[in-house]
Design a protein around this motif. Structure first.
Motif, PDB file in Angstrom:
ATOM      1  N   GLU A   1       0.822  -1.218   0.000  1.00  0.00           N
ATOM      2  CA  GLU A   1       0.000   0.000   0.000  1.00  0.00           C
ATOM      3  C   GLU A   1       0.849   1.258   0.000  1.00  0.00           C
ATOM      4  OE1 GLU A   1      -2.439  -0.532   3.421  1.00  0.00           O
ATOM      5  OE2 GLU A   1      -3.910  -1.825   2.396  1.00  0.00           O
ATOM      6  N   ASN A   2       2.064   1.155   0.541  1.00  0.00           N
ATOM      7  CA  ASN A   2       3.015   2.281   0.515  1.00  0.00           C
ATOM      8  C   ASN A   2       3.892   2.253  -0.734  1.00  0.00           C
ATOM      9  OD1 ASN A   2       2.836   4.063   2.914  1.00  0.00           O
ATOM     10  ND2 ASN A   2       3.056   2.142   4.035  1.00  0.00           N
ATOM     11  N   ASP A   3       3.482   1.442  -1.729  1.00  0.00           N
ATOM     12  CA  ASP A   3       4.186   1.362  -3.007  1.00  0.00           C
ATOM     13  C   ASP A   3       5.644   0.953  -2.827  1.00  0.00           C
ATOM     14  OD1 ASP A   3       4.220   1.435  -5.763  1.00  0.00           O
ATOM     15  OD2 ASP A   3       4.765   3.558  -5.853  1.00  0.00           O
ATOM     16  N   TYR A   4       5.904   0.033  -1.889  1.00  0.00           N
ATOM     17  CA  TYR A   4       7.233  -0.511  -1.595  1.00  0.00           C
ATOM     18  C   TYR A   4       8.208   0.551  -1.088  1.00  0.00           C
ATOM     19  CZ  TYR A   4       5.394  -4.519  -4.130  1.00  0.00           C
ATOM     20  OH  TYR A   4       4.618  -5.581  -4.531  1.00  0.00           O
ATOM     21  N   ASN A   5       7.666   1.645  -0.623  1.00  0.00           N
ATOM     22  CA  ASN A   5       8.484   2.679   0.005  1.00  0.00           C
ATOM     23  C   ASN A   5       8.761   2.250   1.446  1.00  0.00           C
ATOM     24  OD1 ASN A   5       9.254   5.082   1.493  1.00  0.00           O
ATOM     25  ND2 ASN A   5       8.530   6.294  -0.250  1.00  0.00           N
ATOM     26  N   LEU A   6      10.030   2.215   1.828  1.00  0.00           N
ATOM     27  CA  LEU A   6      10.416   1.730   3.154  1.00  0.00           C
ATOM     28  C   LEU A   6      10.850   2.848   4.097  1.00  0.00           C
ATOM     29  CD1 LEU A   6      12.446  -1.489   2.158  1.00  0.00           C
ATOM     30  CD2 LEU A   6      10.021  -1.287   2.762  1.00  0.00           C
ATOM     31  N   ASN A   7      10.523   4.075   3.765  1.00  0.00           N
ATOM     32  CA  ASN A   7      10.879   5.201   4.624  1.00  0.00           C
ATOM     33  C   ASN A   7      10.306   4.974   6.024  1.00  0.00           C
ATOM     34  OD1 ASN A   7      12.121   7.603   5.221  1.00  0.00           O
ATOM     35  ND2 ASN A   7      10.456   8.882   4.438  1.00  0.00           N
ATOM     36  N   ILE A   8      11.157   4.971   7.010  1.00  0.00           N
ATOM     37  CA  ILE A   8      10.786   4.533   8.358  1.00  0.00           C
ATOM     38  C   ILE A   8       9.610   5.319   8.951  1.00  0.00           C
ATOM     39  CG2 ILE A   8      11.657   4.236  10.720  1.00  0.00           C
ATOM     40  CD1 ILE A   8      14.428   3.706   9.454  1.00  0.00           C
TER      41      ILE A   8
END
Length: 460
Positions: A409-416
């Motif tokens: 759902e976060n488009d594979y964004n891993l920003n903490i």
């Protein structure tokens, strides 16, 4: 767990090294005195024949150099160390000390070094202290060849959690620098377990230092192999079985030049894209992943930009997540590094993972101590991170276990910050409490107005 006693022992040993260095600093270049001391430590410890020879006080330095070479025979590392020691003597010391005092001064340095070796029976502490002294004195190496020791300790403890049983293990670092990560990995693994330490290092000076460190670790249960080369340009096939653990702190966002047809080979062919030429961060990640065995663990420190940058890096993140390689993302405080103040993070990857969730830890506000121009991660902060990773649980405003669905759902964004909410809401104030504060402020204003009128009357 990392103990305060161990950290204090390293500090005490470092203090002893710096004390010796200060005595002779005027006789050397600032970036040579610690090198000379470590050359002597290495020779004393690697072969008793060197120790016996260096204890002889009447032998001229030129004759001593010839006999040291005779003992080394064809050992490339020992010959390089002897040549480095001889260069320090010939090019620096002998030019600054009168001929009548040259031999006496050299003998005094040898005696001080031997005393240091005898006082410190724990070789791990001695080697860590030598590395710490380099940070203070060796300006030409005080950069990307050095990873702060607390970071090495943290990464090694995270990696060690994956090593069950007693079977022999292989540890690999593709940018080994001075060998701090490999040294710490060997320290946390029981001495009874057989360990093979493997590393690559491009910088020739750091390579020699690392070779010395690993050579002093070799014993019945410890062996090593080190390559002087660029891991991304010319891969080093150190065996078909792969590594059990890869621990790595590569240069951040450096430029790289992918070889021809690289996209058609190995893991790059599976992903379909290459990391950008302007940033090699994911090139080191994928290099490590390719060298892991089927159940291996990789712990790597990287800039936080790899968690959210787009284009080909986004596709690589998606590939790693879809194949269930990423286990944890750990954000660290800013200003921990020697060469940059940017906040970094630790990425933990594992093959053959059983769980699908990813643990996010925001340790950016963890306890740090000031040391010159940078911060030091405290022992309690290291232990807290390791314990949280081991338990793999969510902790309010510190850690969060994210499901694959949330990451998609976060488009594979891993920003903490997308996963760990560190926001602390302001304390709510009741209406009655607010009214009381307003009354007090009104009273203070009335007092100030009265005082002002008195002052103004004096000047009318």
């Amino acid at each position: 767990r990392l103990t305060m006693d161990y950290s204090q022992s390293v500090k005490s040993a470092k203090k002893a090294i710096l004390s010796i260095s200060s005595q002779y600093r005027d006789l050397f270049d600032a970036n040579s005195i610690v090198t000379t001391l470590f050359d002597l430590v290495y020779l004393y410890e690697i072969n008793p024949a060197y120790a016996q020879l260096l204890k002889q006080k009447g032998m001229p330095i030129e004759a001593l150099n010839k006999q040291l070479h005779a003992i080394a025979k064809s050992d490339e590392t020992q010959l390089a160390v002897i040549d480095d020691l001889n260069e320090s003597m010939q090019r620096i010391l002998l030019l600054r000390v009168g001929k009548d005092k040259q031999l006496q001064t050299f003998n005094e340095i040898c005696e001080s070094t031997l005393r240091l070796v005898r006082q410190q029976s724990d070789r791990f502490i001695l080697l860590k202290a030598m590395q710490a002294a380099y940070v203070d004195f060796e300006s030409r190496l005080n950069g990307r060849t050095n990873t702060p020791d607390q970071i090495n300790v943290l990464m090694a403890q995270l990696a060690n959690l994956s090593l069950d049983g007693e079977k022999p293990v292989r540890i690999y670092d593709s940018t080994s620098g001075w060998g701090g990560s490999l040294l710490e990995m060997r320290r946390v693994i029981p001495n009874s377990r057989k360990v093979r330490l493997l590393g690559q290092e491009l910088n020739a000076k750091a390579y020699l230092f690392c070779e010395m460190v690993l050579g002093l670790l070799d014993d019945d249960n410890t062996s090593h192999a080190l390559n002087n080369g660029d891991a991304l340009v010319a891969d080093w096939p150190f065996g078909d079985s792969g590594a059990d653990v890869i621990i790595n702190d590569p240069p951040y966002s450096m430029r790289w030049n992918p070889g021809p047809n690289l996209l058609e080979r190995g893991i790059y062919h599976k992903i379909g894209v290459l990391p950008p030429k302007s940033r090699a961060d994911f090139a080191f990640v994928l290099h490590g992943l390719a060298h892991l065995n089927d159940n291996g663990t990789m712990v790597i420190q990287l800039p936080q930009g790899v968690l959210f940058r787009g284009s080909t890096e986004a596709k690589i993140r998606q590939y790693l997540l879809e194949h269930n390689y990423i286990e944890a993302v750990i954000g660290l405080p800013a200003n921990l590094q020697s060469t940059t103040a940017i906040p970094t993070m630790i990425l933990v990857l594992r093959k053959n993972r059983k769980r699908k969730d990813v643990l996010f830890i925001d340790a950016s506000d963890d306890e740090v101590k000031k040391a010159r121009s940078r911060a030091l991660l405290s022992t309690s902060a290291v232990n807290k991170i390791v314990e949280t990773y081991h338990k793999f649980v969510s902790i309010q405003r510190y850690a969060y276990v994210a499901t694959p669905k949330e990451i998609i759902e976060n488009d594979y964004n891993l920003n903490i910050p997308r996963y760990v909410d560190t926001y602390i809401p302001p304390k709510l104030i009741s209406v009655s409490e607010l009214e009381n504060k307003i009354v007090k402020i009104d009273q203070q204003l009335s007092t100030l107005e009265a005082d002002s009128r008195i002052i103004m009357m004096k000047y009318q």
